[in-house]
Design a protein around this motif. Structure first.
Motif, short mmCIF file in Angstrom:
data_model
loop_
_atom_site.label_atom_id
_atom_site.label_comp_id
_atom_site.label_asym_id
_atom_site.label_seq_id
_atom_site.Cartn_x
_atom_site.Cartn_y
_atom_site.Cartn_z
N CYS A 75 36.19 50.03 35.69
CA CYS A 75 36.06 48.81 35.25
C CYS A 75 34.63 48.12 34.97
N SER A 77 33.73 44.81 34.04
CA SER A 77 34.15 43.41 33.99
C SER A 77 33.31 42.66 35.19
N CYS A 80 33.62 43.49 39.19
CA CYS A 80 33.13 44.80 39.25
C CYS A 80 31.46 44.87 39.32
N CYS A 116 38.49 44.56 32.66
CA CYS A 116 39.00 44.37 33.99
C CYS A 116 40.40 45.00 34.10
N LEU A 117 40.65 45.65 35.16
CA LEU A 117 41.92 46.49 35.45
C LEU A 117 42.90 45.64 36.34
N GLN A 119 42.25 44.34 39.69
CA GLN A 119 42.08 44.70 40.57
C GLN A 119 40.79 44.03 41.26
N CYS A 120 40.48 42.87 40.97
CA CYS A 120 39.33 42.13 41.17
C CYS A 120 39.09 41.72 42.56
S1 FES Z 1 36.43 42.83 37.40
FE1 FES Z 1 36.89 45.00 37.83
S2 FES Z 1 39.04 44.92 38.18
FE2 FES Z 1 38.81 42.87 37.63
#
Ligand code: FES
Length: 151
Positions: A75, A77, A80, A116-117, A119-120
Motif C-alpha cells: 500500500c 496510500s 502507509c 489503500c488496502l 488496513q489504515c
Molecule cells: S493507507 Fe495503507 S492501508 Fe490504508
C-alpha cells in the motif's frame, strides 16, 4: 481448465466481465490475462476487444504480462506513506533482488504497489495474493518472505 470452460461458468452478460477476468487470471499459473483469454472473453460477452483490453489495463488488480506465483501488493496510500512504507518497499526490493513492478527470475514473487488496502488502522500494510500483513517492519518482512519461499 480451458478458457472456454471458465467462461461457461458465467452467464454471457457484460456485468460479469470483472468476475470473468478474475477467474481467468487466477487460473493462469503466471497470474495474468493472456491475449487469448481477453479475446475469448470479448467473443463470449459480445464486446469489442478494446473494451475488454481497456478494463484489463485500467484496474491494477489485473495484469497483461506474466507475474510470479505470489503477488506482493504494498500500500502506498497516505497513511502507509506517513508510516514509512518507502522503507518497507526498499527492504522488500533488497530481499527479493528486484525493483517494484518486477518479478523474481524464479517466478515466485512479483512486487507491486497498491492503493489503500483498507488496513489504515494497522498500517503499514501489504498483501500477498489474498493474505493481508500489517505493522510491517524489517524483521516481520524477513519472516514473511522466509515462509513464502517454502510454499
Ligand atoms: S493507507 Fe495503507 S492501508 Fe490504508
Amino acid at each position: 481448465m480451458s478458457n472456454l470452460e471458465i467462461l461457461e461458468k458465467f452467464k454471457p452478460e457484460a456485468h460479469n466481465l470483472l468476475m470473468i477476468l478474475h477467474a481467468l487470471q487466477d487460473s493462469h499459473p503466471e497470474n495474468y490475462l493472456t491475449e487469448d483469454a481477453m479475446e475469448s472473453t470479448a467473443r463470449y460477452l459480445k464486446m469489442t476487444k478494446s473494451s475488454v483490453y481497456g478494463v484489463a489495463n485500467y484496474y491494477t488488480m489485473f495484469s497483461v504480462k506474466p507475474r510470479g506465483k505470489f503477488i506482493i501488493r504494498v500500500c502506498v496510500s497516505p497513511v502507509c506513506e506517513l508510516l514509512k512504507i518507502n522503507e518497507v518497499i526498499q527492504h522488500l526490493e533488497e530481499e527479493l533482488g528486484i525493483k517494484t513492478g518486477e518479478t523474481t527470475p524464479c517466478k515466485r514473487f512479483t512486487l507491486e504497489t497498491s492503493e489503500c488496502l483498507g488496513q489504515c488502522h494497522e498500517a503499514p500494510s501489504m498483501m500477498i495474493n489474498q493474505e493481508v500483513f500489517n505493522h510491517l517492519d524489517k524483521p516481520k518482512i524477513k519472516a514473511i518472505l522466509e515462509d513464502y519461499r517454502k510454499k
